[in-house]
Each structure stands twice: as C-alpha cells, then as structure tokens.
Design an enzyme around this catalytic site. Structure first.
Site, mmCIF file in Angstrom:
data_model
loop_
_atom_site.group_PDB
_atom_site.id
_atom_site.type_symbol
_atom_site.label_atom_id
_atom_site.label_comp_id
_atom_site.label_asym_id
_atom_site.label_seq_id
_atom_site.Cartn_x
_atom_site.Cartn_y
_atom_site.Cartn_z
ATOM 1 N N ASP A 31 9.790 53.413 10.856
ATOM 2 C CA ASP A 31 10.093 52.190 9.849
ATOM 3 C C ASP A 31 11.091 52.751 9.146
ATOM 4 O O ASP A 31 11.378 53.863 8.772
ATOM 5 C CB ASP A 31 9.012 51.708 9.197
ATOM 6 C CG ASP A 31 9.189 50.593 8.184
ATOM 7 O OD1 ASP A 31 9.928 49.649 8.630
ATOM 8 O OD2 ASP A 31 8.943 50.598 7.002
ATOM 9 N N ASP A 33 13.006 50.626 5.759
ATOM 10 C CA ASP A 33 12.815 50.430 4.372
ATOM 11 C C ASP A 33 11.378 50.569 3.826
ATOM 12 O O ASP A 33 10.685 50.136 4.295
ATOM 13 C CB ASP A 33 13.452 48.834 4.052
ATOM 14 C CG ASP A 33 14.600 48.649 4.525
ATOM 15 O OD1 ASP A 33 15.614 48.722 3.699
ATOM 16 O OD2 ASP A 33 14.986 48.411 5.798
ATOM 17 N N ASP A 210 5.289 51.529 5.989
ATOM 18 C CA ASP A 210 4.695 51.278 4.798
ATOM 19 C C ASP A 210 4.193 49.715 4.547
ATOM 20 O O ASP A 210 3.819 49.372 3.558
ATOM 21 C CB ASP A 210 5.718 51.527 3.433
ATOM 22 C CG ASP A 210 6.896 50.335 3.809
ATOM 23 O OD1 ASP A 210 7.443 50.105 4.843
ATOM 24 O OD2 ASP A 210 7.164 49.786 2.814
HETATM 25 MG MG LIG Z 1 8.927 48.966 5.506
#
Ligand SMILES: [Mg+2]
Length: 258
Positions: A31, A33, A210
């Site tokens: 991932d 961001d 996240d």
């Molecule tokens: Mg993310």
C-alpha cells in the site's frame, strides 16, 4: 525489527513493532498512503522522496521485480507520485491493474454514471468547509480529515448518493474518507491476479498496509501461506510495524540482502 523466533499470529493490539526476516523469496504488495509515506492533510500534499524511490528500486532488484503498489489511488496518480518509475500496480483498490509486463486492465476513465454523484458530492463539500472531494474518474472519495465534525453529514451524503446509483457501486471505508467505487474489485482480487503471473507466481506473497481496504489482501495471503504486515493499529496482521518509517527500515533490510 527482525523476527525473534517463529511465532506467528495475533497477539493483541499491543503487539510490538516487528516484521519477518528479509527474504529473496518475497513477492511484495505495498500500500502507499500511510504505509510507504505518512498520511498528509490531503492526498495532493503527499510527496514521494528520491530516497524512497531508490529504496524501492533496490528492493525490486533483489526480488527480481516482484514489487507491486496496491493503492486506492489511480495508476496514473501513482505514476505521477513515483515518476519516473512505473511499478506493477493495482489502482482504485483493485479496479485497475498493470501487470509486471505492462499489460493494463480497467484503464482510468471518467465514469459518466457517476455524474450525478459527482454533482451531489461537489455541492456537499461546497457547503461543508474542510471536506474534500477526490475525483478519481471511476471512483469518488469524500475526505473529512480536516473537518471531522462533518463525519455524520458526510456519511449521510455518501449513503444517499450510493442509493441513487444503479447497483454496481459500493462504499469503501478508509481513514477519514468514504469512497464510492465499482463493486466486485478489492485489493485481494488484484493480488490474486498478480500471483498467477511472473515474477510474483511461486513467491511468498507479503502484503503491507495500514487501512481497512488492505485487510482483504491480508486474509488472502494468510490463506495462501503468505505474510501480512499491518502498519499502525487500525488493522490486524500477522506482524506489525508502527509507521511508514518502520516500513522503510524493513524494506532497507531487503535491499541489503546479499
Ligand atoms: Mg493506506
């Protein structure tokens, strides 16, 4: 940072930061961001530094090119962020994909079926200062990070807009963001496709993320004997790294492999 012993599995939300020992056998699904780079006030504020770019080039070299970006952003936006690098990538949470050979599926375009939704959400952000509409062409993301007091209103607006659309769209939840996107694609569906192709096929899949949208990828690779690494405390993986800086240090351990 390195694993001590082979204990896997959940050990609760207080699990300390740790990640598996680097291996040349990994196929990485990263991932962007909140994972490779810190979240900023708006997606447009994110900048990818030269040191991260060269780190990813080194990691990709160690893994024979088996490094893919798996993001909610469009592939076009990813390419602009990582310019001049063009990684294998899944965009819009799996709606778009570019394989390691460069083959594209689900190309970016402006979905006219979202025209009404676009207008309604534009009106919402104009009357709710601090909220932001990110138009990704085939998906619309309503951010309220800068105006958390409008979360309830944002949820109501997005629900109303989704109800007004033909079936085929749903809401993807994220950190201070609600996103309307085509139904039937997830990060897991994109990762599954990568795993059928070189250079990912046959490697140990490792997903690092996240946010809620990364969990589909976690569960997929866990079922396949792969590895899930949660960044921060919003989601549960087999391993955990505290923040993007810790992720970058872990990636450096792969880049340092002989
Ligand atoms: Mg993310």
């Amino acid at each position: 940072m390195m694993a001590r012993g082979g204990r896997m599995g959940y050990v609760g939300r207080r699990m300390r930061s740790r990640a598996p020992a680097a291996s040349r056998d990994f196929g990485l699904f990263l991932d962007v961001d909140g994972t490779l780079v810190e979240l900023q006030e708006t997606p447009a504020d994110v900048v990818v530094g030269e040191s991260l770019k060269s780190l990813l080039v080194e990691v990709s070299r160690r893994l024979q090119g088996a490094v893919a970006l798996v993001s909610g952003r469009s592939i076009e936006t990813l390419d602009a962020l990582f310019e001049p690098l063009e990684f294998p990538a899944a965009g819009l949470h799996g709606v778009e994909r570019r394989s390691a050979s460069g083959a594209r599926r689900g190309a970016s375009y402006c979905d006219s079926a979202l025209a009404g939704a676009r207008l309604a959400l534009t009106a919402f952000v104009e009357s709710h200062p601090g909220t932001l509409l990110e138009d990704k062409g085939r998906a619309l993301a309503l951010h309220f990070r800068l105006a958390p007091e409008f979360e309830t209103g944002a949820r109501q607006a997005v629900s109303a807009v989704v109800r007004s659309l033909a079936s085929g769209y749903h809401v993807q939840e994220g950190k201070m963001v609600l996103e309307i996107k085509p139904y039937g694609f997830t990060k897991a569906t994109a990762i599954e496709e990568f795993l059928e192709e070189a250079p990912f096929a046959g490697r140990t899949p490792v997903v690092v993320g996240d946010d809620l949208t990364d969990q589909a990828g976690f569960r997929l690779v866990e079922a396949l004997g792969g590895i899930s690494i949660a960044v921060g405390h919003r989601v549960q993986g087999q391993w955990r790294l505290d923040n993007p800086a810790a992720v970058r240090r872990w990636l450096a351990s792969i880049a340092a492999l002989p």
